[in-house]
Design a protein around this motif. Structure first.
Motif, PDB file in Angstrom:
ATOM      1  N   VAL A 172      20.184   9.488 -50.040  1.00  0.00           N
ATOM      2  CA  VAL A 172      19.242   8.393 -49.800  1.00  0.00           C
ATOM      3  C   VAL A 172      17.858   9.017 -49.666  1.00  0.00           C
ATOM      4  N   VAL A 173      16.844   8.391 -50.246  1.00  0.00           N
ATOM      5  CA  VAL A 173      15.487   8.928 -50.123  1.00  0.00           C
ATOM      6  C   VAL A 173      14.516   7.795 -49.812  1.00  0.00           C
ATOM      7  N   SER A 174      13.572   8.055 -48.896  1.00  0.00           N
ATOM      8  CA  SER A 174      12.495   7.082 -48.668  1.00  0.00           C
ATOM      9  C   SER A 174      11.270   7.565 -49.427  1.00  0.00           C
ATOM     10  N   CYS A 175      10.567   6.631 -50.072  1.00  0.00           N
ATOM     11  CA  CYS A 175       9.534   6.999 -51.036  1.00  0.00           C
ATOM     12  C   CYS A 175       8.138   6.712 -50.501  1.00  0.00           C
ATOM     13  N   ALA A 176       7.280   7.739 -50.592  1.00  0.00           N
ATOM     14  CA  ALA A 176       5.886   7.618 -50.200  1.00  0.00           C
ATOM     15  C   ALA A 176       5.019   7.755 -51.439  1.00  0.00           C
ATOM     16  N   LYS A 177       3.719   7.655 -51.232  1.00  0.00           N
ATOM     17  CA  LYS A 177       2.761   7.790 -52.319  1.00  0.00           C
ATOM     18  C   LYS A 177       2.989   9.088 -53.097  1.00  0.00           C
ATOM     19  N   GLY A 178       2.853   9.036 -54.402  1.00  0.00           N
ATOM     20  CA  GLY A 178       3.038  10.229 -55.207  1.00  0.00           C
ATOM     21  C   GLY A 178       4.359  10.187 -55.952  1.00  0.00           C
ATOM     22  N   MET A 179       5.336   9.433 -55.397  1.00  0.00           N
ATOM     23  CA  MET A 179       6.670   9.404 -55.988  1.00  0.00           C
ATOM     24  C   MET A 179       6.649   8.852 -57.414  1.00  0.00           C
ATOM     25  N   ALA A 180       5.785   7.884 -57.692  1.00  0.00           N
ATOM     26  CA  ALA A 180       5.706   7.286 -59.024  1.00  0.00           C
ATOM     27  C   ALA A 180       4.382   6.554 -59.141  1.00  0.00           C
ATOM     28  N   GLU A 181       4.062   6.119 -60.348  1.00  0.00           N
ATOM     29  CA  GLU A 181       2.839   5.344 -60.576  1.00  0.00           C
ATOM     30  C   GLU A 181       3.197   3.870 -60.683  1.00  0.00           C
ATOM     31  N   GLN A 182       2.460   3.044 -60.000  1.00  0.00           N
ATOM     32  CA  GLN A 182       2.686   1.601 -60.035  1.00  0.00           C
ATOM     33  C   GLN A 182       2.752   1.083 -61.479  1.00  0.00           C
ATOM     34  N   ARG A 183       3.690   0.162 -61.737  1.00  0.00           N
ATOM     35  CA  ARG A 183       3.743  -0.478 -63.058  1.00  0.00           C
ATOM     36  C   ARG A 183       3.467  -1.965 -62.892  1.00  0.00           C
ATOM     37  N   ILE A 184       2.651  -2.498 -63.782  1.00  0.00           N
ATOM     38  CA  ILE A 184       2.345  -3.930 -63.726  1.00  0.00           C
ATOM     39  C   ILE A 184       3.314  -4.652 -64.657  1.00  0.00           C
ATOM     40  N   PRO A 185       4.048  -5.648 -64.158  1.00  0.00           N
ATOM     41  CA  PRO A 185       4.989  -6.346 -65.038  1.00  0.00           C
ATOM     42  C   PRO A 185       4.246  -7.083 -66.153  1.00  0.00           C
ATOM     43  N   ASN A 186       4.772  -6.999 -67.378  1.00  0.00           N
ATOM     44  CA  ASN A 186       4.149  -7.721 -68.495  1.00  0.00           C
ATOM     45  C   ASN A 186       4.909  -9.023 -68.755  1.00  0.00           C
ATOM     46  N   MET A 187       4.399  -9.817 -69.714  1.00  0.00           N
ATOM     47  CA  MET A 187       4.990 -11.139 -69.976  1.00  0.00           C
ATOM     48  C   MET A 187       6.462 -11.029 -70.346  1.00  0.00           C
ATOM     49  N   ARG A 188       6.769  -9.996 -71.160  1.00  0.00           N
ATOM     50  CA  ARG A 188       8.170  -9.859 -71.592  1.00  0.00           C
ATOM     51  C   ARG A 188       9.077  -9.614 -70.391  1.00  0.00           C
ATOM     52  N   GLY A 189       8.583  -8.750 -69.484  1.00  0.00           N
ATOM     53  CA  GLY A 189       9.357  -8.448 -68.287  1.00  0.00           C
ATOM     54  C   GLY A 189       9.564  -9.678 -67.422  1.00  0.00           C
ATOM     55  N   ILE A 190       8.516 -10.473 -67.318  1.00  0.00           N
ATOM     56  CA  ILE A 190       8.597 -11.677 -66.479  1.00  0.00           C
ATOM     57  C   ILE A 190       9.588 -12.669 -67.068  1.00  0.00           C
ATOM     58  N   MET A 191       9.555 -12.832 -68.404  1.00  0.00           N
ATOM     59  CA  MET A 191      10.505 -13.739 -69.052  1.00  0.00           C
ATOM     60  C   MET A 191      11.933 -13.223 -68.890  1.00  0.00           C
ATOM     61  N   ALA A 192      12.103 -11.911 -69.123  1.00  0.00           N
ATOM     62  CA  ALA A 192      13.453 -11.332 -69.052  1.00  0.00           C
ATOM     63  C   ALA A 192      14.012 -11.464 -67.635  1.00  0.00           C
ATOM     64  N   ALA A 193      13.129 -11.359 -66.623  1.00  0.00           N
ATOM     65  CA  ALA A 193      13.584 -11.376 -65.236  1.00  0.00           C
ATOM     66  C   ALA A 193      14.289 -12.680 -64.885  1.00  0.00           C
ATOM     67  N   ARG A 194      13.877 -13.755 -65.569  1.00  0.00           N
ATOM     68  CA  ARG A 194      14.450 -15.068 -65.245  1.00  0.00           C
ATOM     69  C   ARG A 194      15.938 -15.148 -65.516  1.00  0.00           C
ATOM     70  N   THR A 195      16.383 -14.362 -66.486  1.00  0.00           N
ATOM     71  CA  THR A 195      17.794 -14.485 -66.870  1.00  0.00           C
ATOM     72  C   THR A 195      18.630 -13.289 -66.404  1.00  0.00           C
ATOM     73  N   LYS A 196      17.981 -12.339 -65.719  1.00  0.00           N
ATOM     74  CA  LYS A 196      18.770 -11.184 -65.251  1.00  0.00           C
ATOM     75  C   LYS A 196      19.698 -11.607 -64.115  1.00  0.00           C
ATOM     76  N   PRO A 197      20.870 -10.968 -64.009  1.00  0.00           N
ATOM     77  CA  PRO A 197      21.836 -11.384 -62.987  1.00  0.00           C
ATOM     78  C   PRO A 197      21.330 -11.142 -61.557  1.00  0.00           C
ATOM     79  N   LEU A 198      21.442 -12.178 -60.728  1.00  0.00           N
ATOM     80  CA  LEU A 198      21.118 -12.051 -59.310  1.00  0.00           C
ATOM     81  C   LEU A 198      22.365 -12.518 -58.550  1.00  0.00           C
ATOM     82  N   LYS A 199      23.049 -11.556 -57.964  1.00  0.00           N
ATOM     83  CA  LYS A 199      24.326 -11.862 -57.316  1.00  0.00           C
ATOM     84  C   LYS A 199      24.093 -12.111 -55.830  1.00  0.00           C
ATOM     85  N   VAL A 200      24.643 -13.178 -55.308  1.00  0.00           N
ATOM     86  CA  VAL A 200      24.496 -13.469 -53.881  1.00  0.00           C
ATOM     87  C   VAL A 200      25.802 -13.130 -53.178  1.00  0.00           C
ATOM     88  N   VAL A 201      25.720 -12.294 -52.151  1.00  0.00           N
ATOM     89  CA  VAL A 201      26.936 -12.004 -51.368  1.00  0.00           C
ATOM     90  C   VAL A 201      26.703 -12.427 -49.920  1.00  0.00           C
TER      91      VAL A 201
END
Ligand SMILES: Cc1cc2nc3c(=O)[nH]c(=O)nc-3n(C[C@H](O)[C@H](O)[C@H](O)COP(=O)(O)OP(=O)(O)OC[C@H]3O[C@@H](n4cnc5c(N)ncnc54)[C@H](O)[C@@H]3O)c2cc1C
Lengths: 246, 313
Positions: A172-201
């Motif tokens: 397990v790792v906790s992530c601080a600044k430097g670990m990665a560069e922020q990504r801005i979601p694009n239109m394709r990502g936003i559209m795809a997100a609507r149909t991605k599986p979201l499982k409720v437990v």
């Protein structure tokens, strides 16, 4: 490889902090919720980078109710493959970690990433707690992570500097600044997100170890004392005699 | 009441925030301290000054692996029948206290800023220092992790007895390959005085006067985020919400606007001095003392004033 990223919502950084119900509840009126920045910018994006380089899937996990689904979809828009929502209102770190650990155990993940803290409760507790539940090593405040087969090399914040550590999967790792560069979601990502599986437990632990009984705001600051820029002796005297800090 | 307090004595040195944790624990009951590694007995016995009657030390392992420390502290808590375990909320405490909370089934109250109130709640910092919460543990055993610089250290006792013990620490699975810690510098999270500068300084070549001021005061140096992002200063100096959160006694902010994300990491400072050309800079609202002026003129004057003061005191 299977990567799990813990995602929490948090009030936007510029939120004005106020309380209701006799100072026992955070006033959510007009509050805009975002994905907790450390979870989104560093933990999630690092998870995506790992899978892009090594193959596999990134799953996000959140303890929250239906209202949290908007922030979960945002994380999916950034690029996660699927999401799990544990259907409970998050009340303390102990409960969140116990619920997540229960689900994570069944999923046999190779790496579990969390943000270094949330920007509302600043607890920095959930990652280490999950690690203890699962008897896994934990690396706190990771600033970089390189994977070489089954071994990861990480740089992490240490008192007054940076420490390099090596750990074998799973961990397990906790992530601080430097670990990665922020990504801005694009239109394709936003559209795809609507149909991605979201499982409720449904939750299975249902217990908290702490209670937030009430809240308070700090006493208002008294006005700044302005000092003539040509009189630095006066500033030094004030710091010595009045503030008593030097 | 039996209280156990974890001490990081790595490098044969005990940080001030550990003495604060002992002072805090002493206000709650009878204090036993627990530590690992090779620290000299004389250094450990010093914990007695702040109220620890005994120090349990496990000499079988060195370092700060939180899983080993968790096992050791749990063993010690069992041995002394501790009702509460106190940590300093520093980098090691932050990683160990949550693990221990799960292992001992003890509610963890982190970011504590004061002692328990009459109703048993403990004040803690929330919303990046913009509010307090009062938190209660619902478990019979409790863990409290104290924010550095929240309470003054108090000398109340003499010398603690030292007892070697076996904390059943087990193996480490996090292998330390190296530490890059600039020698001679004061580690930022421990510093009581901090001199910090921002984009107003125009470039890294102008940091000489900041270092002069820090040196004259015996302070650590820090910077705002854009300064670290532009590599004018090393990343571990970046303070604020995304950087290090600090609570020094004195924070001098030079050429820093005082954006909310910067304030989130420094607003716990006891006294704040702001030097900025712009009298409307938001930082002045958070400051105790302000100087509206050009850093390039003001800072050298301040360095001289500090040197003069130090020479006569
Ligand atoms: C999610 C998020 C997280 C962030 N986290 C952090 C963080 O952790 N830490 C952080 O610092 N920032 C953080 N930021 C950035 C923050 O919002 C500000 O952009 C940053 O703090 C500004 O840095 P600065 O004050 O050095 O620079 P500027 O905003 O450029 O301000 C420079 C200041 O210098 C003054 N000045 C100029 N010339 C002189 C002179 N000759 N003498 C004196 N004063 C002068 C100006 O009047 C101005 O006030 C974050 C932002 C976001 C969105």
């Amino acid at each position: 490889m299977k990567v799990l990223v813990c995602i929490s919502k948090a009030p936007d950084t510029t939120t004005k902090i106020a309380f209701t119900n006799g100072d026992t509840k955070f006033d959510e009126n007009g509050v805009k919720y975002i994905v907790n920045p450390y979870d989104e910018w560093y933990a999630l994006v690092k998870g995506l980078e790992l899978v892009e380089a090594n193959g596999g899937t990134v799953t996000t996990i959140t303890v929250g109710n239906t209202e949290d689904e908007a922030t979960i979809r945002k994380a999916l828009a950034v690029g996660a493959d699927d999401a799990i929502r544990i259907n409970a209102v998050a009340e303390d770190a102990g409960q969140v970690a116990a619920e997540i650990a229960k689900v994570a155990k069944e999923g046999n993940y190779d790496i579990i990433l969390v943000g270094k803290e949330t920007i509302d409760y600043n607890g920095s507790q959930v990652g280490a707690m999950i690690a203890e539940h699962l008897d896994l090593p934990f690396v706190s405040l990771g600033e970089s992570l390189k994977l070489n087969g089954n071994t990861a090399t990480l740089e992490k914040e240490a008192i007054g500097g940076v420490e390099t550590v090596e750990v074998d999967l799973p961990f397990v790792v906790s992530c601080a600044k430097g670990m990665a560069e922020q990504r801005i979601p694009n239109m394709r990502g936003i559209m795809a997100a609507r149909t991605k599986p979201l499982k409720v437990v449904e939750p299975s632990v249902n217990s908290t170890q702490t209670t937030f009984v009430k809240y308070a705001l700090p006493a208002p600051k008294s006005a700044v004392k302005l000092i003539d820029p040509n009189n630095m002796d006066e500033l030094v005297q004030l710091l010595h005699n009045e503030a008593k800090v030097i | 009441m039996s209280i156990l307090v974890y001490i990081n004595s790595n490098g044969n040195k005990i940080a001030k925030n550990s003495f604060e944790a002992v002072t805090y624990a002493k206000k709650l009951g009878d204090v036993t301290a627990v530590t690992n590694g090779k620290a000299d007995n004389a250094i450990l016995a010093d914990l007695g000054k702040y109220g620890a009657s005994k120090v349990l030390v496990d000499r079988s392992f060195d370092g700060t692996d939180e899983q080993q420390i968790t096992r050791m502290v749990a063993t010690a808590a069992e041995k002394v029948g501790a009702e509460t375990v106190v940590f300093s909320d520093d980098l090691v405490g932050k990683a160990v206290a949550p693990r221990l909370s799960v292992k001992m089934n003890a509610g963890l109250i982190s970011s504590a800023t004061g002692v328990p109130q009459g109703d048993g709640t403990v004040p803690v910092n929330v919303f990046s220092g913009k509010a307090f919460a009062f938190v209660k543990a619902n478990t019979s055993k409790k863990i409290i992790s104290l924010l550095p610089n929240s309470i003054p250290v108090e000398e109340v006792g003499g010398s603690a007895s030292i007892e070697e013990f076996n904390g059943n620490a087990g193996d480490t699975r996090v292998r330390v390959k190296g530490i890059n810690r600039p020698e001679g510098d004061i580690p930022l999270p421990e510093a009581e005085l901090v001199v910090s500068a921002g984009r107003g300084l125009k470039g890294p070549e102008n940091w000489g006067m900041i270092e002069d001021l820090a040196k004259a005061l015996g302070a650590a140096t820090a910077c705002s985020r854009p300064v670290a992002d532009a590599d004018w200063r090393p990343h571990h100096e970046h303070v604020g919400q995304t950087g290090v959160a600090i609570r020094p006694n004195l924070y001098i902010a030079i050429g820093i606007s005082g954006a909310i994300q910067h304030l989130a990491g420094v607003n716990g400072s006891k006294t704040i001095v702001v030097i900025n050309t712009d009298k409307e800079a938001p930082f002045f609202k958070a400051a105790d003392y302000g100087v509206v002026g050009d850093a390039f003129e003001v800072v050298p004057k301040l360095v001289e004033a500090v040197k003069k003061f130090k020479a006569s005191n």
